[in-house]
Scaffold this active site. Structure first.
Site, PDB file in Angstrom:
ATOM      1  N   TYR A 164       0.822  -1.208   0.000  1.00  0.00           N
ATOM      2  CA  TYR A 164       0.000   0.000   0.000  1.00  0.00           C
ATOM      3  C   TYR A 164       0.861   1.266   0.000  1.00  0.00           C
ATOM      4  O   TYR A 164       0.425   2.313  -0.451  1.00  0.00           O
ATOM      5  CB  TYR A 164      -0.904   0.029   1.240  1.00  0.00           C
ATOM      6  CG  TYR A 164      -2.233  -0.680   1.079  1.00  0.00           C
ATOM      7  CD1 TYR A 164      -2.289  -2.016   0.690  1.00  0.00           C
ATOM      8  CD2 TYR A 164      -3.426  -0.018   1.330  1.00  0.00           C
ATOM      9  CE1 TYR A 164      -3.497  -2.661   0.562  1.00  0.00           C
ATOM     10  CE2 TYR A 164      -4.644  -0.653   1.204  1.00  0.00           C
ATOM     11  CZ  TYR A 164      -4.672  -1.979   0.824  1.00  0.00           C
ATOM     12  OH  TYR A 164      -5.882  -2.611   0.698  1.00  0.00           O
ATOM     13  N   LYS A 212       3.615 -15.259   1.646  1.00  0.00           N
ATOM     14  CA  LYS A 212       3.772 -15.939   0.359  1.00  0.00           C
ATOM     15  C   LYS A 212       5.266 -16.192   0.171  1.00  0.00           C
ATOM     16  O   LYS A 212       5.887 -15.776  -0.812  1.00  0.00           O
ATOM     17  CB  LYS A 212       3.170 -15.056  -0.756  1.00  0.00           C
ATOM     18  CG  LYS A 212       3.104 -15.699  -2.122  1.00  0.00           C
ATOM     19  CD  LYS A 212       2.076 -16.829  -2.239  1.00  0.00           C
ATOM     20  CE  LYS A 212       2.220 -17.528  -3.575  1.00  0.00           C
ATOM     21  NZ  LYS A 212       1.388 -18.757  -3.686  1.00  0.00           N
ATOM     22  N   ASP A 265      -2.518 -18.201  -0.175  1.00  0.00           N
ATOM     23  CA  ASP A 265      -3.520 -18.901  -0.994  1.00  0.00           C
ATOM     24  C   ASP A 265      -4.131 -20.059  -0.222  1.00  0.00           C
ATOM     25  O   ASP A 265      -5.349 -20.271  -0.223  1.00  0.00           O
ATOM     26  CB  ASP A 265      -2.910 -19.361  -2.336  1.00  0.00           C
ATOM     27  CG  ASP A 265      -1.592 -20.112  -2.195  1.00  0.00           C
ATOM     28  OD1 ASP A 265      -1.006 -20.115  -1.088  1.00  0.00           O
ATOM     29  OD2 ASP A 265      -1.140 -20.704  -3.196  1.00  0.00           O
ATOM     30  N   ASP A 305      -5.990  -7.226   4.040  1.00  0.00           N
ATOM     31  CA  ASP A 305      -7.175  -6.589   3.447  1.00  0.00           C
ATOM     32  C   ASP A 305      -8.089  -7.668   2.888  1.00  0.00           C
ATOM     33  O   ASP A 305      -9.301  -7.685   3.144  1.00  0.00           O
ATOM     34  CB  ASP A 305      -6.720  -5.629   2.336  1.00  0.00           C
ATOM     35  CG  ASP A 305      -7.903  -4.980   1.636  1.00  0.00           C
ATOM     36  OD1 ASP A 305      -8.801  -4.495   2.342  1.00  0.00           O
ATOM     37  OD2 ASP A 305      -7.917  -4.952   0.391  1.00  0.00           O
ATOM     38  N   ASP A 351     -11.786  -9.523   4.758  1.00  0.00           N
ATOM     39  CA  ASP A 351     -13.115  -9.560   4.126  1.00  0.00           C
ATOM     40  C   ASP A 351     -13.633 -10.995   4.075  1.00  0.00           C
ATOM     41  O   ASP A 351     -14.810 -11.256   4.330  1.00  0.00           O
ATOM     42  CB  ASP A 351     -13.061  -9.019   2.686  1.00  0.00           C
ATOM     43  CG  ASP A 351     -13.393  -7.537   2.595  1.00  0.00           C
ATOM     44  OD1 ASP A 351     -13.146  -6.809   3.575  1.00  0.00           O
ATOM     45  OD2 ASP A 351     -13.907  -7.108   1.537  1.00  0.00           O
TER      46      ASP A 351
HETATM   47  C1  IPM Z   1     -10.301  -1.634   4.211  1.00  0.00           C
HETATM   48  C2  IPM Z   1     -10.617  -1.009   2.888  1.00  0.00           C
HETATM   49  C3  IPM Z   1      -9.517  -0.006   2.555  1.00  0.00           C
HETATM   50  C4  IPM Z   1      -8.223  -0.764   2.417  1.00  0.00           C
HETATM   51  C5  IPM Z   1      -9.775   0.869   1.321  1.00  0.00           C
HETATM   52  C6  IPM Z   1     -11.113   1.562   1.397  1.00  0.00           C
HETATM   53  C7  IPM Z   1      -8.676   1.863   1.112  1.00  0.00           C
HETATM   54  O1  IPM Z   1     -10.769  -1.986   1.911  1.00  0.00           O
HETATM   55  O2  IPM Z   1     -10.215  -0.897   5.209  1.00  0.00           O
HETATM   56  O3  IPM Z   1     -10.146  -2.858   4.251  1.00  0.00           O
HETATM   57  O4  IPM Z   1      -7.927  -1.309   1.345  1.00  0.00           O
HETATM   58  O5  IPM Z   1      -7.487  -0.853   3.394  1.00  0.00           O
HETATM   59 MG    MG Z   2     -10.731  -3.952   2.651  1.00  0.00          MG
END
Ligand code: IPM
Ligand code: MG
Length: 363
Positions: free
Chosen positions: A144, A195, A227, A251, A255
């Site tokens: 990032y 990885k 993975d 990230d 999710d």
């Molecule tokens: C998160 C989001 C952010 C990230 C975006 C909105 C920049 O996906 O907080 O997970 O990628 O960190």
């Molecule tokens: Mg995210």
């Protein structure tokens, strides 16, 4: 002893942000009154709302207000309207600027299943029942932020997009320590995700985490490739306790872990640095498609306020109270659209807030 008084910077942001923030503030005020904790709320702009008002996604005034507060409660940023702006002027840049500006290198993302919501999970009950994972994501380094980055013209005239995944030893060590300490407060198991079969940056990561383990003999450390982790998370998520990983892998995996619980609309997060100041925010985004329609689920925002009390302000009793209230409204059967199932009552964002206040006040 006089009552503690905390200054909280509120960053409602975009989309459903202001609606869910209003609920969280009501809940904080109620709990504050009940437990004699004082809150002073200061509002500031971030994301698209800041772009519209000032031209930039993170005005200096916002960073300053955050620095002068005891904790920051953030809702969500982003929306279609700002999607075509250059990347440094997009709402997301405001969020990244906040993380780096406040040096919030550790992101804690719990994925815990609420027993009342198991049927909302896309996975089978026996796979997800009892899931309780904490993803510790490095937040101010890795791909990032690594340099060089950009889109550059090559000699042939073709453009080349570049990002750099880089970690120094000290960056790995400090997130590693947070992760080992976190695992220690949980079930004592830490899985480091990388990885390392392909990436040098991951080989260094694995080397440092392995060395650090010597300081935490009580923690059971394992390593997995990213993975394989993505696969194991849906195959058998109960094998995981605490996961530590870099910015991009974290990230993605957070999710995935969130969805195990049925709705990303339920999950809070904490971003912490070494100064004690933290930013607390839901894992979900700004959901522009339902913004302003009183349909949003405010529970992740409310649970972020609970995380703020627990990890930012050291007020665990207040955090417990809020978490219990969330559990009780689910028990009553109140559900926003995203967590609806048979035999439950559909409520809007505001009504969900009212239900929380009723439960807190014992009505
Ligand atoms: C998160 C989001 C952010 C990230 C975006 C909105 C920049 O996906 O907080 O997970 O990628 O960190
Ligand atoms: Mg995210």
């Amino acid at each position: 002893m006089s009552a503690p008084q905390y200054r909280i910077t509120l960053l409602p942001g975009d989309g459903i942000g202001p609606e869910i923030m209003a609920v969280a503030v009501d809940v904080l005020k109620t709990v504050g009154r009940q437990l004699n904790i004082g809150f002073e709320f200061v509002e500031a702009l971030i994301g698209g709302a800041a772009i519209d008002a000032t031209g930039v996604p993170l005005p200096e005034d916002t960073l300053e207000k955050c620095r002068q507060s005891d904790a920051v409660l953030l809702a969500a940023i982003g929306g279609y309207k700002w999607d075509t702006l250059p990347s440094h002027l997009r709402p997301e840049a405001g969020l990244l600027g906040l993380r780096s500006g406040l040096k919030l290198f550790a992101n804690l993302r719990p994925a815990q299943i609420f027993p009342q919501l198991i049927d909302a999970s896309p996975l089978k009950r026996e796979v997800v029942e009892g899931v309780d994972i904490m993803v510790v994501r490095e937040l101010t380094g890795g791909i990032y932020f690594g340099q060089p980055k950009g889109i550059f013209a090559t000699e042939t005239g073709e453009r080349r997009g570049v990002n750099t995944m880089a970690y120094t030893e000290s960056e790995i060590d400090r997130i590693g320590r947070v992760a080992f300490e976190t695992a220690r407060k949980r079930r004592g198991k830490l899985c480091s995700v990388d990885k390392a079969n392909v990436l040098e940056v991951s080989q260094l990561w694995r080397d440092r985490i392995t060395k650090l383990a010597a300081e935490y003999p009580d923690i059971e450390l394992s390593h997995l490739y990213v993975d394989n982790t993505a696969m194991q998370l849906v195959r058998n998520p109960k094998q995981f306790d605490t996961i530590v990983t870099g910015n991009l892998f974290g990230d993605i995996l957070s999710d995935e872990a969130a969805m195990l619980t049925g709705s990303i609309g339920m999950l809070p997060s904490a971003s912490l640095g070494s100064s004690g100041l933290g930013v607390f925010e839901p894992v979900h985004g700004s959901a522009p498609d339902i913004a302003g329609q009183d349909k949003a689920n405010p529970l992740a925002q409310v649970l972020s306020a609970a995380m703020m009390l627990r990890y930012g302000l050291q007020q665990p009793a207040a955090a417990d109270k809020i978490e219990r209230a969330v559990s009780q409204v689910l028990e009553r059967g109140d559900r926003t659209g995203d967590i609806m199932s048979a035999n439950t009552n559909l409520v809007g964002c505001r009504a969900m807030g009212d239900a929380l206040i009723e439960v807190l006040e014992g009505k």
